[in-house]
Design a protein around this motif. Structure first.
Motif, short mmCIF file in Angstrom:
data_model
loop_
_atom_site.label_atom_id
_atom_site.label_comp_id
_atom_site.label_asym_id
_atom_site.label_seq_id
_atom_site.Cartn_x
_atom_site.Cartn_y
_atom_site.Cartn_z
N GLN A 107 44.84 48.81 38.00
CA GLN A 107 43.85 49.86 37.81
C GLN A 107 44.45 51.12 37.20
N LEU A 108 45.69 51.43 37.58
CA LEU A 108 46.39 52.56 36.95
C LEU A 108 46.42 52.40 35.44
N PHE A 109 46.50 51.14 35.00
CA PHE A 109 46.59 50.85 33.56
C PHE A 109 45.21 50.61 32.93
N GLY A 110 44.16 50.87 33.71
CA GLY A 110 42.80 50.76 33.17
C GLY A 110 42.30 49.34 32.99
N GLU A 112 40.38 45.83 34.22
CA GLU A 112 39.26 45.44 35.08
C GLU A 112 39.54 44.07 35.68
N GLU A 113 39.14 43.88 36.94
CA GLU A 113 39.42 42.61 37.61
C GLU A 113 38.39 41.54 37.22
N VAL A 114 38.88 40.32 37.04
CA VAL A 114 38.02 39.16 36.75
C VAL A 114 38.50 37.98 37.59
N SER A 170 33.08 44.45 23.88
CA SER A 170 33.83 45.31 22.97
C SER A 170 35.31 45.10 23.19
N LEU A 171 36.02 44.83 22.12
CA LEU A 171 37.46 44.69 22.22
C LEU A 171 38.12 46.07 22.09
N PRO A 172 39.32 46.26 22.60
CA PRO A 172 40.07 45.28 23.37
C PRO A 172 39.54 45.12 24.80
N LYS A 174 40.80 44.54 28.61
CA LYS A 174 42.01 44.60 29.46
C LYS A 174 41.59 44.07 30.81
N TRP A 175 42.00 42.86 31.08
CA TRP A 175 41.55 42.17 32.29
C TRP A 175 42.73 41.79 33.18
N VAL A 205 44.30 43.10 20.72
CA VAL A 205 45.28 44.04 20.16
C VAL A 205 46.43 43.24 19.52
N ALA A 210 50.80 46.38 22.88
CA ALA A 210 50.17 45.67 24.01
C ALA A 210 51.24 45.07 24.93
N GLU A 213 52.89 47.76 26.88
CA GLU A 213 52.03 48.21 27.99
C GLU A 213 52.11 47.23 29.17
N PHE B 87 33.78 35.10 37.03
CA PHE B 87 33.54 36.47 37.47
C PHE B 87 34.06 37.43 36.41
N ARG B 433 49.99 58.33 34.82
CA ARG B 433 50.04 57.26 35.82
C ARG B 433 51.01 57.60 36.93
N THR B 438 44.48 56.97 36.73
CA THR B 438 44.26 55.72 36.02
C THR B 438 44.02 56.03 34.54
N VAL B 439 44.69 55.24 33.69
CA VAL B 439 44.68 55.52 32.25
C VAL B 439 44.41 54.26 31.43
#
Lengths: 495, 495
Positions: A107-110, A112-114, A170-172, A174-175, A205, A210, A213, B87, B433, B438-439
């Motif tokens: 989450q710090l790196f933005g 999203e959980e899947v 929308s790309l990118p 981040k999951w 990306v 990437a 990161e 999910f 961070r 969160t970024v």
């Protein structure tokens, strides 16, 4: 927690803490003839976060012993299936702690959980490159005659979902995901057949920004849990190095995955077998030698000498190391051409996290897989990601004395002194819970001494005692366990 | 999120938001001949939290279309296997919200979290009472020739773990779990083949205080998410009512589970089949009639008239309703003798949560299972618990307009204006961070307009812009998105 080894089940279950004392006091071998004494050994037979070493030593197949009961139906093995784990509370606390760190860093790196199904179509995992993973699939035919498999990794499911979402996202992207994966491995060396894997992936990306990161997020995770660059490092390379060699020997692109998978086995199977596999892929003797040579390269300077300065692999690797410096983690990573990774689909940068003492298996690994989507019949999208298992990191933390002490945490134990006050105790518990307080309510008629022991066991801050004389005055007794402070309070003032 | 339906993949992926505008502006049918246009329909083909209705309406089997790429290997179905779910982030946020509520309520009640393997020995689930669950097992033989099954429920694993722990644990145990369970059901009515189930179990308490505590925790959960007693109720009965009838007709105890399982099918199969099954269990005609009669009873008074005041079932039910009053949830529960539950192992109180409009399947259900451990070859321990699935509750919340709006949450989007400032942007992201912010770092060279759109999409609080003139002064630009406020700040002052 105390362990009673020679007391009948019945006595223990009805009066758990009294039983041992009772037996000690009377010195009466009450239960020596009780037939249903479970082997305490059973506790140590499955691989757990805190007992990985025991698992390595082999696994007992102790069975629940046959009780005298007429209800007896079948004996079952009280252990989870070979290679799998239960998570009793103490193990679950460790898992929750670990996953929480995975989550917070993602989450710090933005990200999203899947998540995806544990059970996928087998076709999703069967690639033609001779990967080890294919022979380790937990696969079967379901009742509808579909070939299905327990996922051995998360990336193919992620790629499938990206294809499904198509142009609606929308790309990118981040999951991240934390999911259980399954591999039917031989159970030597205490390896398990399931593990949880933390994945972070960046879809869309093409730049090595990437990869930089992703590695930054793993380093952030390590630092957070107390691991330093003297404990752990990353070996980084690029499959484009191998690709360049293959190109020079006019080896067709279609053999690329297969060659990489073969080379990844270098430390696992004899060199002759590697060479034979490469020759079988129609590589010339010279190409084979050149490939094996390039794998020994340990610096970008040397790589530049061998391949020249204009190759794409070199430019990307240079950019990654330069970014690492700005991110502040350059002491964590170094170039090592021998890193290839075992999955067929990587196409560019690959990396692996390892313990500096080289005592353990890889801690994590990942890379770029720009062509995975087209192998599924879609249009390619640039992508990279990593997988980070829950097993090796725990071994490392244990080794370094960095495993946190996690004890049960309940704020209050509420106990009625007398059967007739049980209902009053429920009311007190409900009031406290309405105010957000966690409450372990004693549900049976127990002596005060028992309640104190329970409160100590669950690390309660307070023991709330519902006694008849206080209750008549609308009050309860409070014992603050840290200080020993004790006072009565009106129930409507309790918070 | 916008949906582009006639734009090539490549354009979309490289320039996601620009592509549609570009096409609109030029009115140039650039991509009409692009061969790889995915059907947007694919988005709506699997049952998700927000799209249960679509699943009910049937499911397309759209495949990823064949791309022009030479890398093509195989077409895969982009959907998860029939009856399972992906999910993606929006569904995952809902699942996380739901599970978080399960967890917080369990902890309010002093329960500790546990888990077990998804894959268990088949023997753990195969009981001889003719349960529906047995025919719905996802079972297979593993590579070591063991019969294994994906767990259809959590209780047998819990019982196994309790047996394994034996005397090393202090009773009572209060354990909760949130685990995925699998049943191979016919896919009519949009039922899925997997669901997550929240379980709470109390091991070692013989009193109905335990059942009262369990129901209290479910009511607490309902209240917490906005569900009231006018939305949901509990039907409560006791299997001891049936046991009493069977006892009076001298039906052997060993048939008890089988009779209960048969009776539970009352609303699912024709009455004649029920009667035949009961006769097959050697129940007399009179016993069958009496059993069916007792099931129609809807009040404790009537039950007392039929069975007399001295039966155990009645005393326990009365105590439970009296406790419910003190807990403050008596308006949520009522007695209904027709509640039996489908699992063979229940022995006492059984209960079921249902929507008051009776439009949905049961929301949750549970009861006492004091004799489960002996069916596994252990000594019995009193136990009760419930299971609460993740599907029906979501349908109900949706129906009531109570589903929360959960959007992505990132505090900052950091964007470099120009390729050469990418490294500076990494540095800014790392700084933030380290301060716990969160970024979402923009990893490619994108125009400012794109960054604003991205920030809006992820609900960022701030957009941090790294531009060359500011950077030369050691500063970055900050745009506060809620207020539109804009200012420059020194990077070391950024928090």
């Amino acid at each position: 927690m105390h362990v009673i080894t020679n007391c009948s089940f019945l006595i223990h279950y009805r009066y758990p803490s009294a039983a041992a004392a009772f037996l000690r006091t009377l010195r009466h071998p009450l239960s020596l003839d009780a037939p249903s004494i479970f082997k305490v050994k059973a506790l140590f037979t499955s691989a757990s976060y805190s007992e990985l070493d025991n698992a390595r030593a082999g696994r007992s197949s102790s069975l629940a012993s046959h009780p005298p009961s007429s209800d007896f139906t079948q004996k079952i093995d009280v252990n989870p299936p070979k290679g799998t784990r239960d998570f009793p509370p103490e193990e679950m606390r460790m898992r929750t702690w670990l996953f929480q760190n995975f989550r917070e860093v993602s989450q710090l790196f933005g990200f999203e959980e899947v998540d995806f199904p544990v059970l996928e179509s087998e076709a999703l995992f069967v690639r033609k490159a001779g990967e080890e993973i294919k022979d380790q699939l937990y696969c079967f035919e379901d009742r509808g005659n579909r070939r299905v498999a327990l996922r051995p990794e998360l990336t193919p499911s992620l790629a499938r979902l990206v294809l499904q979402k198509g142009k609606s996202v929308s790309l990118p992207l981040k999951w991240f995901a934390i999911g259980q994966c399954w591999r039917y491995e031989r159970m030597t060396r205490g390896r398990r057949r399931e593990h949880y894997q933390w994945n972070m992936d960046i879809i869309g990306v093409p730049n090595v920004t990437a990869e930089a990161e992703l590695i930054s997020s793993i380093v952030t995770f390590f630092k957070r849990i107390g691991i330093t660059a003297s404990d752990v490092g990353f070996k980084v390379s690029s499959r484009k190095v191998l690709q360049e060699v293959l190109r020079r020997y006019s080896v067709p692109d279609s053999l690329f995955g297969r060659v990489c998978v073969t080379i990844d086995k270098l430390e696992k199977i004899p060199m002759d077998d590697i060479k034979n596999e490469l020759r079988a892929a129609e590589l010339s003797e010279q190409a084979v030698e050149e490939l094996l040579q390039i794998l020994t390269v340990k610096s970008l300077e040397e790589l530049e000498e061998k391949l020249g300065s204009s190759v794409e692999a070199l430019a990307e690797l240079k950019q990654l190391f330069s970014l690492a410096e700005k991110y502040g983690y350059s002491e964590w990573i170094h170039f090592d051409a021998s890193i290839v990774r075992g999955l067929a689909y990587y196409t560019g940068i690959v990396f692996e996290g390892f313990d500096q003492e080289r005592k353990l298996r890889a801690i994590c690994g990942g890379g770029r897989y720009d062509r995975l989507l087209s192998t599924f019949g879609g249009e390619d999208v640039p992508a990279c990601g990593f997988g980070f298992g829950d097993a090796v990191i725990i071994e490392l933390l244990k080794d370094r004395g960095l495993l946190p002490e996690l004890s049960p945490q309940v704020q209050n134990v509420v106990c009625a002194l007398g059967q007739d006050l049980q209902v009053a105790a429920s009311l007190v518990a409900t009031r406290l819970r309405e105010k957000g307080q966690t409450v372990d309510l004693v549900l049976e008629n127990k002596p005060l001494k028992w309640a104190f022991k329970r409160a100590a066991r669950v690390n309660a801050q307070r023991l709330i005692i519902v006694g008849s004389s206080e209750w008549e005055k609308g009050m309860v007794g409070v014992k603050v366990l840290s200080s020993g402070e004790q006072y009565d309070i009106r129930i409507d003032e309790l918070e």
